[in-house]
Design an enzyme around this catalytic site. Structure first.
Site, PDB file in Angstrom:
ATOM      1  N   HIS A   9     -33.747 112.451  31.935  1.00 49.28           N
ATOM      2  CA  HIS A   9     -34.351 113.301  30.883  1.00 49.28           C
ATOM      3  C   HIS A   9     -33.391 113.505  29.703  1.00 49.28           C
ATOM      4  O   HIS A   9     -33.432 114.542  29.051  1.00 49.28           O
ATOM      5  CB  HIS A   9     -34.774 114.668  31.427  1.00 49.28           C
TER       6      HIS A   9
ATOM      7  N   SER B 260     -24.851 103.768   3.273  1.00 49.12           N
ATOM      8  CA  SER B 260     -25.958 104.397   2.558  1.00 49.12           C
ATOM      9  C   SER B 260     -25.673 104.306   1.070  1.00 49.12           C
ATOM     10  O   SER B 260     -24.515 104.362   0.646  1.00 49.12           O
ATOM     11  CB  SER B 260     -26.070 105.856   2.990  1.00 49.12           C
TER      12      SER B 260
ATOM     13  N   LYS C 288     -21.669 107.578   5.403  1.00 47.38           N
ATOM     14  CA  LYS C 288     -22.556 106.973   6.395  1.00 47.38           C
ATOM     15  C   LYS C 288     -22.123 105.594   6.864  1.00 47.38           C
ATOM     16  O   LYS C 288     -21.675 104.767   6.080  1.00 47.38           O
ATOM     17  CB  LYS C 288     -23.961 106.829   5.803  1.00 47.38           C
TER      18      LYS C 288
ATOM     19  N   ASN D  48     -24.273 103.226   9.381  1.00 49.91           N
ATOM     20  CA  ASN D  48     -25.529 103.278  10.142  1.00 49.91           C
ATOM     21  C   ASN D  48     -25.674 102.131  11.143  1.00 49.91           C
ATOM     22  O   ASN D  48     -25.252 101.007  10.860  1.00 49.91           O
ATOM     23  CB  ASN D  48     -26.715 103.238   9.167  1.00 49.91           C
TER      24      ASN D  48
ATOM     25  N   GLU E  32     -31.256  99.453  15.171  1.00 47.28           N
ATOM     26  CA  GLU E  32     -32.548 100.003  14.743  1.00 47.28           C
ATOM     27  C   GLU E  32     -33.549  98.886  14.429  1.00 47.28           C
ATOM     28  O   GLU E  32     -34.733  98.980  14.753  1.00 47.28           O
ATOM     29  CB  GLU E  32     -32.365 100.912  13.521  1.00 47.28           C
TER      30      GLU E  32
ATOM     31  N   LYS F 241     -50.552  79.946  16.111  1.00 48.25           N
ATOM     32  CA  LYS F 241     -49.248  79.484  15.624  1.00 48.25           C
ATOM     33  C   LYS F 241     -48.382  80.499  14.885  1.00 48.25           C
ATOM     34  O   LYS F 241     -47.259  80.784  15.310  1.00 48.25           O
ATOM     35  CB  LYS F 241     -49.437  78.251  14.749  1.00 48.25           C
TER      36      LYS F 241
HETATM   37  N1  ARG Z   1     -54.843  72.504  12.979  1.00 50.76           N
HETATM   38  C1  ARG Z   1     -55.543  72.468  14.206  1.00 50.76           C
HETATM   39  C2  ARG Z   1     -55.018  73.538  15.162  1.00 50.76           C
HETATM   40  O1  ARG Z   1     -53.946  73.985  14.919  1.00 50.76           O
HETATM   41  C3  ARG Z   1     -55.433  71.124  14.845  1.00 50.76           C
HETATM   42  C4  ARG Z   1     -56.539  70.771  15.769  1.00 50.76           C
HETATM   43  C5  ARG Z   1     -57.749  70.432  14.979  1.00 50.76           C
HETATM   44  N2  ARG Z   1     -58.835  70.048  15.801  1.00 50.76           N
HETATM   45  C6  ARG Z   1     -60.112  70.145  15.382  1.00 50.76           C
HETATM   46  N3  ARG Z   1     -60.998  69.816  16.204  1.00 50.76           N
HETATM   47  N4  ARG Z   1     -60.394  70.584  14.205  1.00 50.76           N
HETATM   48  O2  ARG Z   1     -55.627  73.926  16.101  1.00 50.76           O
END
Ligand code: ARG
Length: 460
Positions: free
Chosen positions: A156, A277, A283, A285, A290, A325
């Site tokens: 705690h 700072s 300061k 920091n 952080e 991605k």
């Molecule tokens: N740029 C697409 C992705 O990242 C690649 C695959 C595309 N495939 C398709 N059937 N359009 O998923």
């Protein structure tokens, strides 16, 4: 706007649609993996007699030259192309002519991108694993050097029982060790090659999937072509492992921020890892700690985003999956940066061992040991707990600590106290007598350090 798929269309794609659909601005990161996958595919097509040996050679050297030129800066990725796969194919055809048009035989961008992403992620799993190991080495060093550095242990955020710096760091050693084991599990589970799954249902060409899997360092090919193109489990698992690892880093950061505060002063973060700072000259920091704590949210965000993206997608490939991605790349880079900086910060941090020891003495951290003393003299633990409770109250009233009381004062609370109480509740005894495996006593810690040395492959 030269797409790979113009044939069945009678109208140009609207520019806004084209831009919305395109992924090259971020999937260009996958160029080395895309080329590695294509080289393996071409190699296999040649071996199987699907393309001629000459075509195979020309495709492979063309692909190698593209990679070399992109790496040297001689070739800039053309961002008007739809994605990295289109860019590489167009560039190949431009360099080697008609043979380049045969590369995509028996392949779809669906299995291609599934492979690229898996190759990329696999490298990052290895990279992060190495960085966690570096962090473990830094933690281990602090542990080796601080077996007898006493400090308060907290529950705690209140002082509870004394422990050592080695023991406290040892807790994080265990966490990061588990993180590595998660990464190793993920690596094994994901290490199967989706190439050859085609769009979703394999192909009629006599592909040798075992061969491409082997060329690319996989344990074997995946076993269902629909799953192969629509599986992102490995990425979700990796983001989950990174989230857990970031949670550990964030807790550790939080502690360092507290320890570095004016009130605690247990540690001093090196100038190289602190910032000042713009207005308050005094300061210094703990910004790195952080930021690590703050960036944890970003990594969680990537995990939640991908889980949400995947939850409603019917089999097999759907364009939603392109959203796997950007946030994943960001999470992997963020985690890698946090690990590197955090390791640097704790490796250069100074520990104020005198302040820690003083703090371990104050705050009745030896109250449990005082109760245990009475238990050893035959008092039932519940009664002992009550007696020490009264003793603590007495001390608070007098603004003193248990070990600073005279024997007479102690005996005024319980006659069972004898001269040996002082030894029994000294800081040293309180720590060093805790010898259950996993406890802070140096002898117990030494057993753990021995295991850790082996784990880290250090000479012992
Ligand atoms: N740029 C697409 C992705 O990242 C690649 C695959 C595309 N495939 C398709 N059937 N359009 O998923």
């Amino acid at each position: 706007m030269a797409q790979l798929w113009g044939g069945r269309f009678t109208k140009e794609t609207d520019q806004l649609v084209y831009d919305f659909n395109a992924s090259i601005s971020f999937d260009k990161k996958l160029l080395p993996q895309d080329i590695a996958g294509s080289i393996a595919h071409a190699d296999m097509l040649g071996k199987q007699g699907i393309i001629t040996c000459q075509e195979k050679e020309s495709i492979i050297s063309g692909l190698r030259s593209i990679l070399k030129d992109v790496e040297s800066g001689a070739l800039i990725v053309d961002e008007t192309k739809e994605d990295v796969h289109s860019f590489v194919e167009a560039e190949l055809i431009q360099r080697i002519g008609d043979a380049g048009k045969k590369l995509h035989t028996g392949r779809s961008r669906n299995d291609q991108v599934a492979l690229d992403m898996r190759l990329y992620t696999r490298e990052k799993v290895t990279l992060i694993d190495g960085l966690v190991k570096e962090l473990l080495l830094a933690i281990h060093k602090v542990m080796e050097e601080n077996l007898h550095t006493y400090m308060p242990g907290f529950t705690h955020l209140q002082k509870a029982q004394p422990t050592t710096l080695a023991h406290h760091f040892g807790a994080y050693f265990e966490m990061f060790k588990r993180d590595r084991s998660r990464l190793q599990d993920i690596y094994e589970r994901m290490n199967y090659c989706p190439l050859g799954a085609g769009a979703l249902a394999g192909t009629t060409y006599p592909l040798d999937r075992e061969y491409t899997a082997q060329l690319l360092g996989f344990a074997g090919p995946t076993l269902n072509s629909m799953d192969s193109v629509s599986d992102r489990d490995y990425l979700i698992e990796f983001l989950a492992a990174l989230s857990t690892m970031m949670m550990h880093l964030s807790r550790f950061s939080e502690e360092i921020i507290i320890w570095n505060s004016n009130e605690y002063q247990f540690v001093e973060i090196d100038d190289a890892y602190s910032t000042g700072s713009s207005i308050m000259p005094q300061k210094k920091n703990p910004d790195i700690a952080e930021l690590v704590r703050g960036k944890t949210g970003r990594v969680y965000g990537a995990l939640m985003s991908l889980l949400t993206t995947m939850k409603g997608i019917p089999l097999a490939y759907n364009k939603d999956m392109q959203e796997d991605k950007e946030l994943s790349f960001d999470a992997m880079d963020t985690a890698a940066d946090c690990l590197t900086l955090f390791t640097g910060m704790i490796s250069t941090m100074k520990f104020r061992t005198d302040v820690m020891a003083r703090s371990a003495v104050n705050g009745f951290t030896n109250a449990t040991d005082a109760a245990d003393y009475l238990v050893n003299k035959g008092v039932p633990f519940r009664d002992a707990h009550g007696i020490i409770g009264r003793l603590v109250l007495y001390c608070i009233d007098k603004d003193t600590s248990i070990d600073a009381l005279s024997l007479e004062e102690l005996q005024s609370i319980s006659e069972i106290f004898q001269e040996d109480i002082y030894e029994a509740i000294s800081l040293k005894t309180c720590v060093e007598k805790r010898l259950t495996l996993g406890a802070p006593g140096a002898e117990a810690m030494e057993k753990v350090l021995e295991i850790n040395r082996k784990y880290l492959e250090l000479e012992s």
